[in-house]
Design an enzyme around this catalytic site. Structure first.
Site, mmCIF file in Angstrom:
data_model
loop_
_atom_site.group_PDB
_atom_site.id
_atom_site.type_symbol
_atom_site.label_atom_id
_atom_site.label_comp_id
_atom_site.label_asym_id
_atom_site.label_seq_id
_atom_site.Cartn_x
_atom_site.Cartn_y
_atom_site.Cartn_z
ATOM 1 N N TYR A 1 6.742 -11.801 -6.794
ATOM 2 C CA TYR A 1 6.565 -10.871 -5.687
ATOM 3 C C TYR A 1 7.886 -10.751 -4.928
ATOM 4 O O TYR A 1 8.289 -11.668 -4.213
ATOM 5 C CB TYR A 1 5.461 -11.333 -4.739
ATOM 6 C CG TYR A 1 4.049 -11.297 -5.299
ATOM 7 C CD1 TYR A 1 3.782 -10.772 -6.561
ATOM 8 C CD2 TYR A 1 2.982 -11.786 -4.564
ATOM 9 C CE1 TYR A 1 2.495 -10.739 -7.061
ATOM 10 C CE2 TYR A 1 1.683 -11.744 -5.061
ATOM 11 C CZ TYR A 1 1.448 -11.229 -6.317
ATOM 12 O OH TYR A 1 0.165 -11.207 -6.810
ATOM 13 N N SER A 2 8.539 -9.615 -5.125
ATOM 14 C CA SER A 2 9.843 -9.350 -4.502
ATOM 15 C C SER A 2 10.840 -10.467 -4.796
ATOM 16 O O SER A 2 11.636 -10.862 -3.943
ATOM 17 C CB SER A 2 9.697 -9.137 -2.990
ATOM 18 O OG SER A 2 8.881 -8.017 -2.737
#
Length: 344
Positions: free
Chosen positions: A62-63
């Site tokens: 995630y990111s």
């Protein structure tokens, strides 16, 4: 907030958990989801904890780790009040060992996640995908070492097929290694594939479902309707290609049934869709996301009440599809049905 056992484990988790894919969002997918910083994240955690939502889900991809870092900042001073689940296996770089579930990758991934989260243990680590290139024995033996070292409390998986999960459970039992107690799965009124094999497996083997994208990749928000264009502000303009597909006619049929039930209950379309999931077998927790406090509070309103049986039946009918072989004989033919009664 209702609390349920996570599969066959002794761990109690809230019926609603919070997904942090919006934290620190960057890139074409996660940037479109949201860009929540640490200060905003702390406020969302305040709202969650006040409502009894204590489980927070993230992942290293995630990111590119930013979600874990923001979550780590948000939980400072209250680590004992929260449960953290994170995931690893998907690529975190271009190197030959930057993806997968090898011993080398898992040990490094856990150490990196602990550093980003600012903690010395992870409550639930899930393998984000099956790694066909690494022996199941190597994966589970490594997880056993990490559990014994106190770095992991429980282990689970995400997006596994039935045979992949069942083989892993069998190997774990044979060697006395930790069994997977959770399966993070896609499940929604417009995506009920989970029911065909993985739900019966979960019931039989004591594996609880953590449901991701319970609103069908943002399609069950009540903003998408037959004959109307996609709203200008919808993130689906940028993210639809990344999510589970659904045929338009099927989507509109489900949305219309949701709107009918929402009108009867005085609830919103998303609240009805989430409540339907809360009544399904094996569901331990439903992962909700939110870009702001208002959206979060709306999602929190999906529990504490139940749809009536006739409303559930109508939603079941509207969302039903013909299942593929070898599952359809068990639904259609009397001889099969007598031997294999449905679990829903």
């Amino acid at each position: 907030m209702e609390y349920r056992r996570l599969g066959a484990s002794g761990l109690k988790v809230p019926l609603l958990s919070f997904g942090t894919g919006t934290f620190g969002g960057t890139g074409p997918l996660f940037g479109a989801w949201g860009t929540t910083d640490a200060a905003e994240a702390r406020r969302l955690l305040d709202v969650c904890l006040d409502a009894g939502v204590t489980l927070f889900d993230t992942a290293d991809v995630y990111s590119n780790g930013a979600s874990e870092e923001v979550l780590g900042e948000a939980i400072k001073g209250r680590r004992g009040d929260v449960l953290i689940s994170t995931k690893t296996t998907l690529p975190m770089g271009d190197g030959p060992n930057d993806a997968g579930s090898s011993r080398w990758r898992l040990v490094r991934a856990v150490e990196d996640a602990l550093r980003r989260l600012g903690t010395d243990y992870i409550d639930l680590l899930q393998l984000h995908a099956f790694d066909a290139g690494t022996p199941v024995e190597e994966v589970l033996a490594t997880l056993d070492v990490l559990v014994r070292a106190g770095k992991l409390r429980y282990v689970g998986v995400s997006n596994f097929s039935g045979w992949q999960l069942m083989k892993s459970l069998s190997v774990a039992e044979r060697h006395g290694w930790p069994r997977y107690v959770a399966h993070q799965v896609y499940y929604s009124l417009i995506g009920r594939d989970y029911e065909w094999e993985l739900m019966p497996l979960g019931l039989d083997q004591g594996v609880g479902a953590l449901v991701w994208s319970p609103l069908g990749w943002g399609r069950l928000t009540g903003k998408i309707r037959r004959g109307a264009p996609l709203p200008a502000g919808s993130r689906l303009h940028d993210t639809a290609k990344f999510g589970p597909p659904v045929e338009d006619e099927h989507l509109f049929r489900v949305v219309e049934a949701l709107e009918e039930v929402a009108g009867e209950t005085g609830k919103t379309v998303p609240q009805v869709a989430l409540n339907w999931l809360a009544q399904r077998p094996t569901v331990s927790s439903i992962i909700i996301g939110a870009r702001d406090e208002e959206q979060l509070r709306q999602n929190l309103g999906s529990v504490g009440w139940n749809l009536a049986p006739d409303q559930v039946a109508r939603l079941d009918e509207a969302s039903s599809v013909t299942v593929p072989y070898p599952y359809f004989p068990y639904r259609r033919q009397e001889g099969f049905a007598r031997l294999n009664p449905p679990v829903v």
